[in-house]
Write a protein that holds these residues in place. Structure first.
Motif, PDB file in Angstrom:
ATOM      1  N   ALA A  98      55.833  60.464  14.464  1.00 46.02           N
ATOM      2  CA  ALA A  98      55.105  60.965  15.393  1.00 46.02           C
ATOM      3  C   ALA A  98      53.510  61.030  14.975  1.00 46.02           C
ATOM      4  CB  ALA A  98      55.487  62.493  15.002  1.00 46.02           C
ATOM      5  N   ASP A  99      53.274  60.759  13.703  1.00 46.61           N
ATOM      6  CA  ASP A  99      51.683  60.383  13.574  1.00 46.61           C
ATOM      7  C   ASP A  99      51.477  59.208  14.034  1.00 46.61           C
ATOM      8  OD1 ASP A  99      51.580  62.590  11.762  1.00 46.61           O
ATOM      9  OD2 ASP A  99      52.000  61.857  10.182  1.00 46.61           O
ATOM     10  N   ARG A 100      52.371  58.107  14.304  1.00 46.70           N
ATOM     11  CA  ARG A 100      51.987  56.981  14.466  1.00 46.70           C
ATOM     12  C   ARG A 100      51.812  56.997  16.032  1.00 46.70           C
ATOM     13  NH1 ARG A 100      56.375  53.611  11.991  1.00 46.70           N
ATOM     14  NH2 ARG A 100      55.755  51.758  13.255  1.00 46.70           N
ATOM     15  N   ALA A 101      52.673  57.704  16.798  1.00 47.13           N
ATOM     16  CA  ALA A 101      52.843  57.703  18.194  1.00 47.13           C
ATOM     17  C   ALA A 101      51.611  58.707  18.657  1.00 47.13           C
ATOM     18  CB  ALA A 101      53.947  58.570  18.773  1.00 47.13           C
ATOM     19  N   ARG A 102      51.204  59.562  17.816  1.00 53.87           N
ATOM     20  CA  ARG A 102      49.977  60.479  18.349  1.00 53.87           C
ATOM     21  C   ARG A 102      48.483  59.681  18.152  1.00 53.87           C
ATOM     22  NH1 ARG A 102      50.679  63.975  14.860  1.00 53.87           N
ATOM     23  NH2 ARG A 102      52.206  64.925  15.803  1.00 53.87           N
ATOM     24  N   ALA A 103      48.755  58.630  17.092  1.00 57.96           N
ATOM     25  CA  ALA A 103      47.607  57.796  17.238  1.00 57.96           C
ATOM     26  C   ALA A 103      47.195  56.748  18.305  1.00 57.96           C
ATOM     27  CB  ALA A 103      47.632  56.735  15.992  1.00 57.96           C
ATOM     28  N   ILE A 104      48.266  56.647  19.243  1.00 56.25           N
ATOM     29  CA  ILE A 104      48.223  56.033  20.365  1.00 56.25           C
ATOM     30  C   ILE A 104      48.023  57.036  21.370  1.00 56.25           C
ATOM     31  CG2 ILE A 104      49.290  54.677  22.065  1.00 56.25           C
ATOM     32  CD1 ILE A 104      51.091  53.585  19.779  1.00 56.25           C
ATOM     33  N   ALA A 105      48.793  58.066  21.557  1.00 54.17           N
ATOM     34  CA  ALA A 105      48.869  59.071  22.385  1.00 54.17           C
ATOM     35  C   ALA A 105      47.383  59.710  22.717  1.00 54.17           C
ATOM     36  CB  ALA A 105      49.981  59.982  22.342  1.00 54.17           C
ATOM     37  N   ALA A 106      46.697  60.328  21.497  1.00 55.05           N
ATOM     38  CA  ALA A 106      45.491  61.123  21.723  1.00 55.05           C
ATOM     39  C   ALA A 106      44.409  60.290  22.138  1.00 55.05           C
ATOM     40  CB  ALA A 106      45.329  61.494  20.218  1.00 55.05           C
ATOM     41  N   PRO A 107      44.059  59.050  21.979  1.00 59.18           N
ATOM     42  CA  PRO A 107      42.954  58.517  22.758  1.00 59.18           C
ATOM     43  C   PRO A 107      43.112  58.360  24.239  1.00 59.18           C
ATOM     44  CG  PRO A 107      43.273  57.050  20.759  1.00 59.18           C
ATOM     45  CD  PRO A 107      44.693  58.328  20.829  1.00 59.18           C
ATOM     46  N   VAL A 108      44.507  58.148  24.613  1.00 61.31           N
ATOM     47  CA  VAL A 108      44.693  58.188  26.006  1.00 61.31           C
ATOM     48  C   VAL A 108      44.734  59.338  26.788  1.00 61.31           C
ATOM     49  CG1 VAL A 108      46.637  57.659  27.695  1.00 61.31           C
ATOM     50  CG2 VAL A 108      46.539  56.060  25.656  1.00 61.31           C
ATOM     51  N   MET A 109      44.911  60.458  25.805  1.00 59.51           N
ATOM     52  CA  MET A 109      44.999  61.458  26.598  1.00 59.51           C
ATOM     53  C   MET A 109      43.619  62.119  26.648  1.00 59.51           C
ATOM     54  SD  MET A 109      47.239  63.597  27.969  1.00 59.51           S
ATOM     55  CE  MET A 109      46.206  64.668  29.180  1.00 59.51           C
ATOM     56  N   ALA A 110      42.764  61.905  25.703  1.00 60.37           N
ATOM     57  CA  ALA A 110      41.397  62.114  25.742  1.00 60.37           C
ATOM     58  C   ALA A 110      40.540  61.531  26.894  1.00 60.37           C
ATOM     59  CB  ALA A 110      40.514  61.919  24.470  1.00 60.37           C
ATOM     60  N   ASP A 111      41.184  60.431  27.182  1.00 63.92           N
ATOM     61  CA  ASP A 111      40.352  59.532  28.417  1.00 63.92           C
ATOM     62  C   ASP A 111      40.918  60.476  29.665  1.00 63.92           C
ATOM     63  OD1 ASP A 111      38.965  57.682  26.995  1.00 63.92           O
ATOM     64  OD2 ASP A 111      40.537  56.153  27.106  1.00 63.92           O
ATOM     65  N   VAL A 112      42.334  60.704  29.703  1.00 62.62           N
ATOM     66  CA  VAL A 112      42.827  61.304  31.073  1.00 62.62           C
ATOM     67  C   VAL A 112      42.222  62.450  31.087  1.00 62.62           C
ATOM     68  CG1 VAL A 112      44.837  62.714  31.787  1.00 62.62           C
ATOM     69  CG2 VAL A 112      45.117  60.183  30.933  1.00 62.62           C
ATOM     70  N   ARG A 113      41.709  63.324  30.041  1.00 62.77           N
ATOM     71  CA  ARG A 113      40.955  64.891  30.355  1.00 62.77           C
ATOM     72  C   ARG A 113      39.750  64.465  30.870  1.00 62.77           C
ATOM     73  NH1 ARG A 113      42.517  65.445  24.879  1.00 62.77           N
ATOM     74  NH2 ARG A 113      44.244  66.355  24.386  1.00 62.77           N
ATOM     75  N   GLN A 114      38.867  63.408  30.464  1.00 57.54           N
ATOM     76  CA  GLN A 114      37.602  63.201  30.909  1.00 57.54           C
ATOM     77  C   GLN A 114      37.822  62.555  32.270  1.00 57.54           C
ATOM     78  OE1 GLN A 114      35.349  60.700  28.195  1.00 57.54           O
ATOM     79  NE2 GLN A 114      33.609  60.192  29.800  1.00 57.54           N
ATOM     80  N   ILE A 115      38.756  61.950  32.617  1.00 62.12           N
ATOM     81  CA  ILE A 115      38.808  61.231  34.074  1.00 62.12           C
ATOM     82  C   ILE A 115      39.145  62.290  35.130  1.00 62.12           C
ATOM     83  CG2 ILE A 115      40.557  59.960  35.486  1.00 62.12           C
ATOM     84  CD1 ILE A 115      40.956  58.032  33.337  1.00 62.12           C
ATOM     85  N   VAL A 116      39.937  63.321  34.727  1.00 61.76           N
ATOM     86  CA  VAL A 116      40.185  64.569  35.541  1.00 61.76           C
ATOM     87  C   VAL A 116      39.123  65.601  35.774  1.00 61.76           C
ATOM     88  CG1 VAL A 116      42.640  64.138  35.587  1.00 61.76           C
ATOM     89  CG2 VAL A 116      41.884  65.771  34.181  1.00 61.76           C
ATOM     90  N   GLY A 117      38.200  65.685  34.876  1.00 62.87           N
ATOM     91  CA  GLY A 117      37.283  66.423  34.827  1.00 62.87           C
ATOM     92  C   GLY A 117      37.104  67.740  33.922  1.00 62.87           C
ATOM     93  N   PHE A 118      38.261  67.817  32.900  1.00 59.33           N
ATOM     94  CA  PHE A 118      38.342  68.620  31.902  1.00 59.33           C
ATOM     95  C   PHE A 118      37.074  68.748  30.925  1.00 59.33           C
ATOM     96  CE2 PHE A 118      43.263  68.975  32.035  1.00 59.33           C
ATOM     97  CZ  PHE A 118      43.167  69.338  33.269  1.00 59.33           C
ATOM     98  N   ILE A 119      36.628  69.697  30.458  1.00 53.82           N
ATOM     99  CA  ILE A 119      35.466  69.871  29.652  1.00 53.82           C
ATOM    100  C   ILE A 119      35.968  69.586  28.153  1.00 53.82           C
ATOM    101  CG2 ILE A 119      33.529  71.133  28.506  1.00 53.82           C
ATOM    102  CD1 ILE A 119      33.177  72.444  31.570  1.00 53.82           C
ATOM    103  N   ARG A 120      35.431  68.309  27.581  1.00 60.33           N
ATOM    104  CA  ARG A 120      36.041  68.294  26.048  1.00 60.33           C
ATOM    105  C   ARG A 120      35.497  69.074  25.056  1.00 60.33           C
ATOM    106  NH1 ARG A 120      36.046  61.926  25.795  1.00 60.33           N
ATOM    107  NH2 ARG A 120      36.882  62.245  23.790  1.00 60.33           N
TER     108      ARG A 120
END
Length: 344
Positions: A322-344
């Motif tokens: 899960a830690d290794r999966a999250r290391a891939i998933a978290a940056p992708v999700m951070a970009d998605v939040r920015q793309i859709v307009g969520f305030i980080r």
């Protein structure tokens, strides 16, 4: 944009693992870790789209993870984890719920099959879970998925969601520095012929982990040697001897199933199996198949039992995955939040 060759696949802990799961999926996963980055998940969030007893859900989650390892997956080379430990799956799924169209979901034949005439009373999760499946795949920007025929429609939906997201947010994706698509258009991965194992009591029905009408119809991965041999020897057959070539199995579903199982377990073609058994009766074939099945499945069952009994080791493996999966998933999700307009 060039994407890393990466595979995601998972099994739902909604029933006990059986021979069909092994031959049709788990065994196919193992060689892929030599050629791709591989992520293999126990999709426990998918399981609760229908009611699961919580203790059974936990037990089956451990068993599937143990089966992955017992079958040959290396938790150091492949990422092995349970879906609910990486909450970005749920977050991206919600965003995809808002990208996907109701009409797309309504066309999913698996929902129609599972809901039947009771569609007004099933969970919303059962209707929307293809969106979660798309999130599972795209959260890791997976380039390929090994899928069976019953999942091809869901992969097409994943591709549609990726295309619509890339199109709808193309301006924001470019502003973030991506030259082309943000999500890959995931391909179906050809892994060679996967055996579609049928019920040992009715060759017209798929071997099932949850809907078996007889204890003798399904070989479970945790069955002991005696149970495996008993089920094969009591499998439904017809009175005819075995043919000498595959064409002779047409209109003989039970015979075709048993010969296919032998071929898959021995890594031979059906014609090669029949070259040795053509003209012989079931009294010769069934004991040979039973011996073969026991020789292949017993080491897997023994290793699964050892791993499941060591909860500390299994928890460590799943947390590390899960830690290794999250290391891939978290940056992708951070970009998605920015793309859709969520305030980080």
């Amino acid at each position: 944009m060039t994407f890393t060759p990466r595979i995601f696949s998972g099994i739902k802990p909604s029933g006990d693992l059986h021979l069909g799961n092994y031959l049709g999926a788990i065994r196919q996963f193992v060689p892929l870790q030599d050629t791709h980055e591989t992520i293999y998940c126990v999709v426990d969030m998918h399981a609760i789209t229908v009611w699961q007893e919580p203790e059974d859900l936990k037990r089956r989650t451990y068993e599937i993870a143990a089966a992955y390892i017992a079958a040959g997956l290396d938790p150091k080379r492949s990422i092995i984890f349970n879906q609910s430990q990486v909450m970005e799956h749920a977050e991206l799924s919600w965003i995809f719920n808002c990208v996907a169209r109701m009409g797309w979901m309504a066309r999913m034949t698996q929902f129609k099959d599972k809901a039947g005439e009771n569609s007004e009373n099933v969970s919303l999760g059962l209707f929307a879970y293809p969106s979660l499946m798309a999130a599972d795949i795209l959260l890791y920007k997976s380039t390929a998925v090994p899928v069976g025929e019953d999942q091809r429609q869901h992969l097409e939906l994943t591709r549609d969601i990726a295309k619509k997201f890339n199109h709808d947010f193309r301006k924001q994706i470019a502003e973030l520095g991506f030259e082309e698509d943000f999500f890959p258009i995931t391909e179906t991965l050809a892994t060679g012929p996967a055996m579609r194992v049928k019920s040992l009591k009715d060759g017209s029905k798929k071997m099932s982990k949850s809907e078996s009408t007889s204890d003798l119809a399904t070989i479970y991965l945790l069955d002991d040697a005696d149970a495996v041999a008993k089920k094969i020897k009591r499998a439904t057959t017809d009175p005819e001897p075995l043919p000498s070539e595959a064409a002779g199995l047409e209109s003989r579903p039970e015979a075709e199933n048993l010969v296919g199982i032998y071929a898959a377990l021995s890594n031979q073609s059906v014609d090669a199996v029949l070259a040795g058994f053509g003209g012989k009766g079931w009294g010769a074939f069934k004991p040979a198949l039973a011996d073969l099945a026991v020789s292949v499945l017993s080491p897997i069952a023994n290793e699964m039992q050892r791993l499941v009994a060591d909860r500390g080791e299994m928890d460590r493996i799943l947390r590390d995955g899960a830690d290794r999966a999250r290391a891939i998933a978290a940056p992708v999700m951070a970009d998605v939040r920015q793309i859709v307009g969520f305030i980080r």
